[in-house]
Design a protein around this motif. Sequence first.
Motif, PDB file in Angstrom:
ATOM      1  N   CYS A  85      11.870 -92.945 -10.034  1.00  0.00           N
ATOM      2  CA  CYS A  85      13.083 -92.972  -9.400  1.00  0.00           C
ATOM      3  C   CYS A  85      14.246 -92.673 -10.657  1.00  0.00           C
ATOM      4  O   CYS A  85      13.842 -93.758 -11.531  1.00  0.00           O
ATOM      5  N   LEU A  86      15.445 -91.868 -10.362  1.00  0.00           N
ATOM      6  CA  LEU A  86      15.711 -91.508 -11.033  1.00  0.00           C
ATOM      7  C   LEU A  86      17.238 -92.933 -11.113  1.00  0.00           C
ATOM      8  O   LEU A  86      17.910 -93.122 -11.655  1.00  0.00           O
ATOM      9  N   ASN A  87      17.370 -93.802 -10.040  1.00  0.00           N
ATOM     10  CA  ASN A  87      18.247 -94.844  -9.937  1.00  0.00           C
ATOM     11  C   ASN A  87      17.754 -96.249 -10.283  1.00  0.00           C
ATOM     12  O   ASN A  87      18.215 -97.002 -11.318  1.00  0.00           O
ATOM     13  N   CYS A  88      16.189 -96.754 -10.040  1.00  0.00           N
ATOM     14  CA  CYS A  88      15.216 -97.786 -10.771  1.00  0.00           C
ATOM     15  C   CYS A  88      14.123 -97.309 -12.099  1.00  0.00           C
ATOM     16  O   CYS A  88      13.594 -98.248 -12.437  1.00  0.00           O
ATOM     17  N   LEU A  89      14.229 -96.017 -11.910  1.00  0.00           N
ATOM     18  CA  LEU A  89      13.473 -95.985 -12.833  1.00  0.00           C
ATOM     19  C   LEU A  89      11.723 -96.287 -12.322  1.00  0.00           C
ATOM     20  O   LEU A  89      10.729 -96.105 -13.538  1.00  0.00           O
ATOM     21  N   ALA A  90      11.332 -96.688 -10.741  1.00  0.00           N
ATOM     22  CA  ALA A  90       9.654 -97.160 -10.278  1.00  0.00           C
ATOM     23  C   ALA A  90       9.333 -95.835 -10.136  1.00  0.00           C
ATOM     24  O   ALA A  90       9.615 -94.808  -9.962  1.00  0.00           O
TER      25      ALA A  90
END
Length: 75
Positions: free
Chosen positions: A34-39
């Motif tokens: 995920c580019l937002n939370c890096l999950a």
Amino acid sequence: CYLCGLNHPLKYCRKFRDLSLALKRLTLTNKGYCLNCLAYDHIRYWCSSRERCQFVVGPGKLCNARHHTMLHREE
């Protein structure tokens, strides 16, 4: 962690932090992070995190876009 094999989230990985912005984005995209939370278990479209980019773009103003602060691009 995909990059170093240690047991920590990607956002704490020294190898990831040392990559250029272009390589960070490429790595995340290619590996499905995920580019937002890096999950690893979802993409930005499905991200439920309320976290936003904390990059300071002006006096008292944050970017606040839906990407991780480490992925902020200066225009």
